[in-house]
Scaffold this motif. Structure first.
Motif, PDB file in Angstrom:
ATOM      1  N   UNK A  25       0.832  -1.207   0.000  1.00 25.22           N
ATOM      2  CA  UNK A  25       0.000   0.000   0.000  1.00 25.22           C
ATOM      3  C   UNK A  25       0.868   1.259   0.000  1.00 25.22           C
ATOM      4  N   UNK A  26       1.926   1.244   0.803  1.00 26.89           N
ATOM      5  CA  UNK A  26       2.828   2.393   0.835  1.00 26.89           C
ATOM      6  C   UNK A  26       3.476   2.620  -0.529  1.00 26.89           C
ATOM      7  N   UNK A  27       3.942   1.537  -1.139  1.00 23.83           N
ATOM      8  CA  UNK A  27       4.572   1.657  -2.452  1.00 23.83           C
ATOM      9  C   UNK A  27       3.576   2.154  -3.495  1.00 23.83           C
ATOM     10  N   UNK A  28       2.339   1.659  -3.414  1.00 24.73           N
ATOM     11  CA  UNK A  28       1.319   2.124  -4.356  1.00 24.73           C
ATOM     12  C   UNK A  28       1.076   3.612  -4.194  1.00 24.73           C
ATOM     13  N   UNK A  29       1.079   4.097  -2.955  1.00 26.03           N
ATOM     14  CA  UNK A  29       0.913   5.534  -2.709  1.00 26.03           C
ATOM     15  C   UNK A  29       2.036   6.344  -3.352  1.00 26.03           C
ATOM     16  N   UNK A  30       3.246   5.832  -3.245  1.00 25.91           N
ATOM     17  CA  UNK A  30       4.400   6.552  -3.771  1.00 25.91           C
ATOM     18  C   UNK A  30       4.525   6.452  -5.293  1.00 25.91           C
ATOM     19  N   UNK A  31       4.158   5.307  -5.848  1.00 22.75           N
ATOM     20  CA  UNK A  31       4.476   5.031  -7.250  1.00 22.75           C
ATOM     21  C   UNK A  31       3.289   5.134  -8.188  1.00 22.75           C
ATOM     22  N   UNK A  32       2.107   5.412  -7.667  1.00 21.12           N
ATOM     23  CA  UNK A  32       0.914   5.404  -8.517  1.00 21.12           C
ATOM     24  C   UNK A  32       0.937   6.519  -9.554  1.00 21.12           C
ATOM     25  N   UNK A  33       1.714   7.570  -9.323  1.00 21.55           N
ATOM     26  CA  UNK A  33       1.781   8.685 -10.266  1.00 21.55           C
ATOM     27  C   UNK A  33       2.951   8.538 -11.237  1.00 21.55           C
TER      28      UNK A  33
ATOM     29  N   UNK B   2      -5.905  19.307   8.369  1.00 25.19           N
ATOM     30  CA  UNK B   2      -4.669  18.603   8.004  1.00 25.19           C
ATOM     31  C   UNK B   2      -3.707  18.445   9.193  1.00 25.19           C
ATOM     32  N   UNK B   3      -4.240  18.417  10.404  1.00 22.87           N
ATOM     33  CA  UNK B   3      -3.365  18.250  11.570  1.00 22.87           C
ATOM     34  C   UNK B   3      -2.723  16.873  11.605  1.00 22.87           C
ATOM     35  N   UNK B   4      -3.385  15.881  11.005  1.00 20.22           N
ATOM     36  CA  UNK B   4      -2.855  14.520  11.002  1.00 20.22           C
ATOM     37  C   UNK B   4      -2.115  14.171   9.716  1.00 20.22           C
ATOM     38  N   UNK B   5      -1.905  15.140   8.839  1.00 17.65           N
ATOM     39  CA  UNK B   5      -1.186  14.855   7.592  1.00 17.65           C
ATOM     40  C   UNK B   5       0.240  14.411   7.899  1.00 17.65           C
ATOM     41  N   UNK B   6       0.695  13.404   7.182  1.00 15.01           N
ATOM     42  CA  UNK B   6       2.052  12.899   7.409  1.00 15.01           C
ATOM     43  C   UNK B   6       3.059  13.866   6.810  1.00 15.01           C
ATOM     44  N   UNK B   7       4.086  14.195   7.571  1.00 15.60           N
ATOM     45  CA  UNK B   7       5.070  15.170   7.118  1.00 15.60           C
ATOM     46  C   UNK B   7       5.881  14.620   5.951  1.00 15.60           C
ATOM     47  N   UNK B   8       6.436  15.534   5.163  1.00 15.43           N
ATOM     48  CA  UNK B   8       7.255  15.128   4.026  1.00 15.43           C
ATOM     49  C   UNK B   8       8.520  14.409   4.501  1.00 15.43           C
ATOM     50  N   UNK B   9       9.077  14.829   5.628  1.00 10.60           N
ATOM     51  CA  UNK B   9      10.274  14.171   6.141  1.00 10.60           C
ATOM     52  C   UNK B   9       9.970  12.730   6.515  1.00 10.60           C
ATOM     53  N   UNK B  10       8.805  12.514   7.143  1.00  5.71           N
ATOM     54  CA  UNK B  10       8.420  11.150   7.517  1.00  5.71           C
ATOM     55  C   UNK B  10       8.185  10.295   6.283  1.00  5.71           C
ATOM     56  N   UNK B  11       7.562  10.876   5.256  1.00  5.51           N
ATOM     57  CA  UNK B  11       7.342  10.139   4.005  1.00  5.51           C
ATOM     58  C   UNK B  11       8.673   9.783   3.350  1.00  5.51           C
ATOM     59  N   UNK B  12       9.621  10.715   3.353  1.00  2.00           N
ATOM     60  CA  UNK B  12      10.934  10.438   2.753  1.00  2.00           C
ATOM     61  C   UNK B  12      11.646   9.326   3.500  1.00  2.00           C
ATOM     62  N   UNK B  13      11.521   9.320   4.834  1.00  2.00           N
ATOM     63  CA  UNK B  13      12.125   8.248   5.623  1.00  2.00           C
ATOM     64  C   UNK B  13      11.491   6.904   5.289  1.00  2.00           C
ATOM     65  N   UNK B  14      10.176   6.909   5.131  1.00  2.00           N
ATOM     66  CA  UNK B  14       9.487   5.664   4.798  1.00  2.00           C
ATOM     67  C   UNK B  14       9.898   5.171   3.408  1.00  2.00           C
TER      68      UNK B  14
ATOM     69  N   UNK C 267      11.718   1.585   2.555  1.00  5.82           N
ATOM     70  CA  UNK C 267      11.221   0.646   1.541  1.00  5.82           C
ATOM     71  C   UNK C 267      12.297   0.346   0.509  1.00  5.82           C
ATOM     72  N   UNK C 268      13.057   1.362   0.107  1.00  6.96           N
ATOM     73  CA  UNK C 268      14.140   1.135  -0.851  1.00  6.96           C
ATOM     74  C   UNK C 268      15.186   0.207  -0.275  1.00  6.96           C
ATOM     75  N   UNK C 269      15.515   0.391   1.012  1.00  7.61           N
ATOM     76  CA  UNK C 269      16.500  -0.470   1.660  1.00  7.61           C
ATOM     77  C   UNK C 269      15.984  -1.901   1.755  1.00  7.61           C
ATOM     78  N   UNK C 270      14.710  -2.056   2.092  1.00 12.69           N
ATOM     79  CA  UNK C 270      14.127  -3.397   2.189  1.00 12.69           C
ATOM     80  C   UNK C 270      14.149  -4.100   0.833  1.00 12.69           C
TER      81      UNK C 270
ATOM     82  N   UNK D   6      11.696   2.371  -6.775  1.00 18.61           N
ATOM     83  CA  UNK D   6      11.714   2.867  -5.397  1.00 18.61           C
ATOM     84  C   UNK D   6      13.058   3.520  -5.090  1.00 18.61           C
ATOM     85  N   UNK D   7      14.120   2.957  -5.622  1.00 16.37           N
ATOM     86  CA  UNK D   7      15.430   3.578  -5.472  1.00 16.37           C
ATOM     87  C   UNK D   7      15.482   4.934  -6.150  1.00 16.37           C
ATOM     88  N   UNK D   8      14.848   5.044  -7.303  1.00 13.98           N
ATOM     89  CA  UNK D   8      14.815   6.328  -8.009  1.00 13.98           C
ATOM     90  C   UNK D   8      13.973   7.347  -7.231  1.00 13.98           C
ATOM     91  N   UNK D   9      12.897   6.870  -6.617  1.00 15.45           N
ATOM     92  CA  UNK D   9      12.103   7.749  -5.759  1.00 15.45           C
ATOM     93  C   UNK D   9      12.940   8.264  -4.598  1.00 15.45           C
TER      94      UNK D   9
END
Length: 469
Positions: free
Chosen positions: A292-300, A343-355, A359-362, A428-431
């Motif tokens: 699901x996380x990868x789909x969120x990142x790569x769907x575009x 948008x108080x619960x929106x995930x920060x860009x830094x947290x998304x980049x870490x995630x 995923x790339x490392x995994x 994912x590595x390119x992302x």
């Protein structure tokens, strides 16, 4: 131009082309009309067809639509010479060509009449005669009153009829209105930025449309692909007639065919979203949450590598908007609309980049394991390769996932997922690299807070009514 329409449309075009033994140029013209590739007015050939049929009704004293159907389906009228031999002296003409009485502005030549009759056959016989009865009924009305008003009314009917056909059989037809809106917003530009995507979404939200930000971003993905396709064909979009540009556009059909072929060749065998949705069963290389996380990142795709900021906006605030839409569909559940829209619960860009980095490392570790499972003979390896293999084996021993305890089953499972794993890991590595480059240019925390204010304002205004309720 097979990339522009489906097999049914291709078969309908082939039936008319082969039945009338049309030349290559006439077949190309018919395909352009059917697919709407005529500039500046895609419906002009249908207007011409209606006026030609009115002229024929007057010249032949046609009493009912079936008389006109007979003419349209007559393969003997497929050439200019045959049309002239049949109707010369019976149709009014001047130096420009045929002229319908009472319509001094309309004219065509004998070759034009032959082409229009081929178009008439297509309209009558397409989709295995599905519209035959309807169109024949319209021709009955024209035969009863073959004047300029009757021709104009038939032209409108034919235009609506062919538009419905395009929507059913041309993959991009349904996108056209959206593309026109994007072009209008961009002032005719085909190039656009992350800021343009956000601004277009804001404008749509302010207009009361409330489209998802992810959806708008997906529209821009498709728009960009179409823009690349026509980059070398700018002249075809001008308002000047094709006849006036004949020398400049000689061979344009071949260039368009080549462009479509290039686009098809450049398309991956399956999109990243499809690869993730169809991930093979077997060892849990990816958990459901990871997919699901990868789909969120790569769907575009390809924005995850070319427009990482839009990817972050879609993953963070697109998820917030989806949550609001889901709550409205369910009629309740979770935080209220006003709280979500802030948008108080929106995930920060830094947290998304870490995630994304995790995923790339995994996936990189999964690739090392896949390589280790394929190596049967250690002795032939270099010292460096053996060290890498030892590290991969150590990775394998540390993994605690379903299906990783059975070496034979694991090997088969990785083999089944090999193609998907390689591509998803690469992208994912390119992302990860694109996000790292973005962070070097603009601090992610500052960018996130600025965007949170923008999205919160747009969402709060758009969903104010539901929040109050």
């Amino acid at each position: 131009m097979t990339g522009g329409y489906d097999e049914r449309c291709a078969a309908d075009l082939a039936a008319v082309g082969e039945g009338r033994d049309l030349s290559r140029a006439d077949r190309a013209w018919l395909a352009r009309v059917v697919t709407g590739a005529v500039r500046p007015n895609r419906d002009r050939p249908l207007w011409d067809l209606a006026h030609a049929l009115a002229a024929l009704a007057r010249a032949t004293s046609a009493r009912e639509g079936r008389d006109l159907v007979t003419l349209a389906l007559d393969p003997g009228l497929s050439s200019a010479a045959n049309c002239e031999a049949r109707f010369s002296g019976r149709l009014a003409a001047d130096a420009r060509g045929l002229v319908l009485e009472g319509e001094a502005g309309w004219h065509t030549g004998w070759s034009g009449l032959a082409r229009l009759l081929a178009l008439g056959e297509f309209v009558l016989t397409a989709e295995e005669l599905a519209g035959f009865g309807t169109v024949t009924g319209w021709l009955d009305e024209l035969a009863a009153a073959p004047d300029s008003e009757g021709a104009a009314f038939l032209a409108k009917r034919l235009a609506r009829h062919l538009t419905a056909y395009r929507n059913a059989h041309l993959p991009l037809a349904r996108e056209e209105r959206r593309f026109r809106a994007l072009l209008g917003f961009l002032g005719g530009r085909r190039a656009f930025s992350d800021a343009d995507i956000l601004a277009f979404w804001q404008a749509e939200m302010a207009a009361g449309e409330r489209p998802g930000f992810r959806t708008i971003a997906e529209h821009f993905v498709t728009f960009e692909a179409g823009a690349h396709l026509v980059d070398g064909l700018d002249g075809l979009a001008s308002a000047a007639s094709l006849d006036a540009q004949e020398d400049g556009h000689r061979g344009w059909e071949e260039r368009l065919d080549a462009a479509l072929a290039d686009l098809a060749a450049a398309e991956p065998a399956a999109s990243l979203a499809v690869l993730l949705a169809d991930w093979p069963e077997g060892p849990k290389i990816l958990t459901g949450a990871e997919r699901e996380d990868l789909a969120d990142f790569l769907r575009l795709e390809p924005f995850h590598r070319t427009r990482p900021l839009t990817t972050l906006r879609a993953a963070s605030f697109g998820r917030v908007q989806s949550g609001i839409a889901n709550r409205l569909r369910r009629g309740g559940g979770g935080a209220d609309i006003a709280e979500r829209a802030a948008c108080t619960d929106a995930e920060s860009y830094a947290a998304l980049a870490e995630r994304a980095a995790a995923l790339a490392a995994h996936l990189a570790r999964m690739l090392r394991i896949a390589a280790a499972l394929r190596i049967l003979e250690r002795d032939a390896l270099s010292d460096e390769a053996r060290a890498a293999l030892d590290a991969a084996e150590a990775d394998l021993r540390r993994v605690r996932r379903a299906g990783f305890e059975d070496r034979a089953g694991l090997t088969a499972g990785f083999a089944a997922a090999e193609t998907a794993l390689l591509r998803v890991a690469e992208e994912t590595g390119r992302l990860e690299r694109a996000l790292a480059a973005l962070a070097r240019q603009h601090p992610l925390d500052i960018g996130f807070e600025a965007d949170r204010a923008v999205f919160a304002a747009a969402l709060s205004a758009a969903y104010a009514g539901e929040a109050a309720a």
